[in-house]
Design an enzyme around this catalytic site. Sequence first.
Site, short mmCIF file in Angstrom:
data_model
loop_
_atom_site.label_atom_id
_atom_site.label_comp_id
_atom_site.label_asym_id
_atom_site.label_seq_id
_atom_site.Cartn_x
_atom_site.Cartn_y
_atom_site.Cartn_z
N ARG A 1 0.82 -1.21 0.00
CA ARG A 1 0.00 0.00 0.00
C ARG A 1 0.86 1.26 0.00
NH1 ARG A 1 -4.01 -1.24 3.72
NH2 ARG A 1 -5.32 -1.99 2.02
N GLY A 2 2.03 1.19 0.58
CA GLY A 2 2.92 2.35 0.60
C GLY A 2 3.34 2.76 -0.79
#
Length: 334
Positions: free
Chosen positions: A273-274
């Site tokens: 997700r980063g």
Amino acid sequence: MRHQFPFSAIVGQDQMKLAMVLTAIDPGIGGVLVFGDRGTGKSTAVRALAALLPRISKLEGSATNAATPAEMPDWADPVSGNMIDVPTPVVDLPLGTTEDRLVGALDIERALSRGEKAFEPGLLAKANRGYLYIDEVNLLEDHLVDLLLDVAQSGENVIEREGLSIRHDARFVLVGSGNPEEGELRPQLLDRFGLSVEVRSPNDIEERVEVIRRRAAFDTNPDAFVEKWSVEDTKIRDAILAARHALKTVDAPDDTLRDCAGLCVAIGSDGLRGELTLLRAARALAAYKGSESVTRDHLRAVASMALSHRLRRDPLDDAGSSTRVDRTVEEVFA
């Protein structure tokens, strides 16, 4: 008519303002978490941005801000079919909110006796296509956090009671604020915020004086103050609209994707997700700046807000999370 403080007139807090602009360009970034001192303009900024954005078109009488008849849920009362323009909704979620107030209340007795889906929409319905603002988000009750996680993931609010199912669209930009000294945020909810910024009270005397001067001018004569800053607000609005149209055409070369992955590996970010949030934020910034492709300068500008809340704790490093991200960026890009 009650005026909102102009977005462009907010003194300083550039990271917070940029993060909110980026989520206005691409709501898929996932919202903004603002941690810091009280009285630093957190709630003012989100309301000012919503007031700055173009009004949305909705069906008159729609409780979920539906833009077309197809978006109207089956439980909703019929509407006239007329389209009206309304301000972008900003809905506050108070700490004492009950579950029924948040998701909506189903009248079980009426449903069973008459066979009707009698439903009273909640805050999630009102926030659809707008902003849901949670002050002191770190103090929110756990069961409400769980509900928000489900809705933020799916974009749909689903209520099931006694074999009956009610659902409606609930797509909103989640903005949370709080003071980290009053409690930590659950990791599951923390990860759902796309961007995170830290705000502090200004230490510069002249900057604090300017804050006082502008606020006093607004309180004394809001009409004149809003008119004075309308040109700057219009520039920001036009830039956001242009960026929305250009967003899909902004190129992200393979080198940029490698930079995103390298940064996240270097800081120890869990999951992917980063990288995805970093890329989306950088593309939104590139579109906002009128660039045709994402560069390292764009990644540098958004790295701390996209990654600082995804850092693993390091007991041997007492530097702030934003400082650690900035340091890692320079090491990786060097």
